[in-house]
Write an enzyme that holds these catalytic residues in place. Structure first.
Site, short mmCIF file in Angstrom:
data_model
loop_
_atom_site.label_atom_id
_atom_site.label_comp_id
_atom_site.label_asym_id
_atom_site.label_seq_id
_atom_site.Cartn_x
_atom_site.Cartn_y
_atom_site.Cartn_z
N ASP A 98 -11.77 2.71 3.56
CA ASP A 98 -12.21 1.31 3.48
C ASP A 98 -13.72 1.23 3.23
O ASP A 98 -14.23 0.19 2.81
CB ASP A 98 -11.95 0.59 4.81
CG ASP A 98 -10.66 -0.22 4.80
OD1 ASP A 98 -10.32 -0.77 3.74
OD2 ASP A 98 -10.02 -0.32 5.87
N GLN A 111 -5.46 -1.51 9.42
CA GLN A 111 -5.34 -2.85 8.86
C GLN A 111 -6.00 -3.89 9.77
O GLN A 111 -5.73 -3.93 10.98
CB GLN A 111 -3.86 -3.19 8.65
CG GLN A 111 -3.58 -4.50 7.95
CD GLN A 111 -3.98 -4.51 6.47
OE1 GLN A 111 -4.02 -3.48 5.83
NE2 GLN A 111 -4.28 -5.68 5.96
N LYS A 160 0.84 -1.20 0.00
CA LYS A 160 0.00 0.00 0.00
C LYS A 160 0.87 1.25 0.00
O LYS A 160 0.64 2.19 -0.75
CB LYS A 160 -0.92 0.02 1.22
CG LYS A 160 -2.16 -0.81 1.05
CD LYS A 160 -2.95 -0.91 2.35
CE LYS A 160 -3.98 -2.01 2.25
NZ LYS A 160 -4.41 -2.55 3.52
#
Ligand code: GUN
Length: 303
Positions: free
Chosen positions: A122, A99, A55
């Site tokens: 997200d 995460q 990422k």
């Protein structure tokens, strides 16, 4: 077997990252704004560490700022919440991703709810879930959004198509169904209790597999010419590849679809690996750019 019906997710994702990078450069030129993505990793799960590294690299390659926060596995929940609060108020940070999975002492839902919904790249915050289902300006979960982009690329207008989503998770199945509905598909959400699942799949123009069961969906479940998107990533034993030094079989990744069977009948199909997987980070970068624009009163690019 011909390969022209195989959707190359790796190439598609690279193209999307390039477009996001170009649009980010334009936003920077026109408005002096550099989108920034903060990623929080708690603990040392090796798979998560690889994700986070990828990422960071891809964020920088797209011309955006990457902020990485690595916390030890025993970090108290309060410290994670305090970090999220700090990122919520940092004007250089436009997207926040914590995460998952988080260590046991931390309540995942509590942390996700603490993220400012406008920075929730997200798309997991209940505010974004509500916006998605009511047609508002949601930040949309990355994997389902990537599936929609690949479907539209192959099929054009999805309106009126019969789509089945096998799996009802909050991260993939449910948002996937909402996005297909927004494209005017006729949507079935199937799951472990669904009766006649094979027949329900066979009646569908689009099959989205997101159940987490290796190779469950067979070739004869697929209508000739249907489009199959396999979101599953399952690691299974592959004794045909030989043994590891510890005497256990080597392993391989497979999807939720029996690829070799389904590829014989599908009009288009994503492989595992190299299908949906690479799209997730590309869509995360897209969400970060969209979030940065919205937070600064700039019309986001249509990607
Ligand atoms: N862990 C594995 N995939 C994801 C993802 O897309 N988002 C977050 N937050 N954690 C993950």
């Amino acid at each position: 077997m011909s390969t022209e019906n195989i959707i190359d997710g790796k190439a598609f994702a690279a193209g999307l990252r390039e477009r996001v990078g170009r649009e980010a450069a334009q936003v920077k030129d026109a408005h002096g704004l550099t989108p920034g993505l903060a990623v929080v990793l708690v603990g040392d799960d090796p798979a998560s560490a690889v994700y986070v590294r990828n990422k960071g690299e891809q964020t920088r390659e797209a011309g955006m700022q990457s902020f990485e926060h690595r916390l030890s596995a025993d970090t108290p929940e309060a410290d994670v919440l305090a970090l999220v609060e700090q990122l919520n108020t940092d004007d250089d940070v436009h997207g926040i991703l914590v995460q998952l999975p988080l260590p046991d002492q931390i309540d995942e839902q509590k942390v996700l709810s603490a993220i400012n919904p406008d920075k929730d790249v997200d798309g997991f915050h209940v505010t974004n879930v509500g916006r998605l289902w009511t047609g508002g300006d949601a930040l949309v979960p990355c994997t389902p959004y990537g599936c929609i982009l690949m479907l539209k690329d192959r099929l054009g207008d999805l309106s009126g198509k019969r789509a089945i989503v096998v799996g009802r998770s909050n991260i993939v199945g449910k948002p996937m169904a909402a996005l297909l509905l927004a494209e005017s598909c006729t949507v079935t959400i199937a799951h472990s209790r669904t009766k006649d699942l094979a027949q329900r799949c066979r009646e569908s123009d689009i099959v989205i597999a997101a159940v987490g069961r290796p190779e469950m969906i067979k070739g004869d479940w697929i209508a000739p010419g249907a489009t199959v998107i396999d979101v599953g990533i399952n690691r299974v034993d592959a004794p045909e590849k030989g043994m590891k030094d510890d005497g256990t079989p080597k392993t391989k990744l497979v999807g939720d679809v029996d690829f070799s069977e389904a590829a014989e009948v599908a009009g288009a199909i994503t492989p595992v690996p190299g299908g949906v997987g690479p799209m997730t980070i590309a869509c995360l970068l897209r969400n970060t750019l969209v979030a940065a624009c919205r937070q600064n009163g700039i019309e986001p690019p249509a990607i």
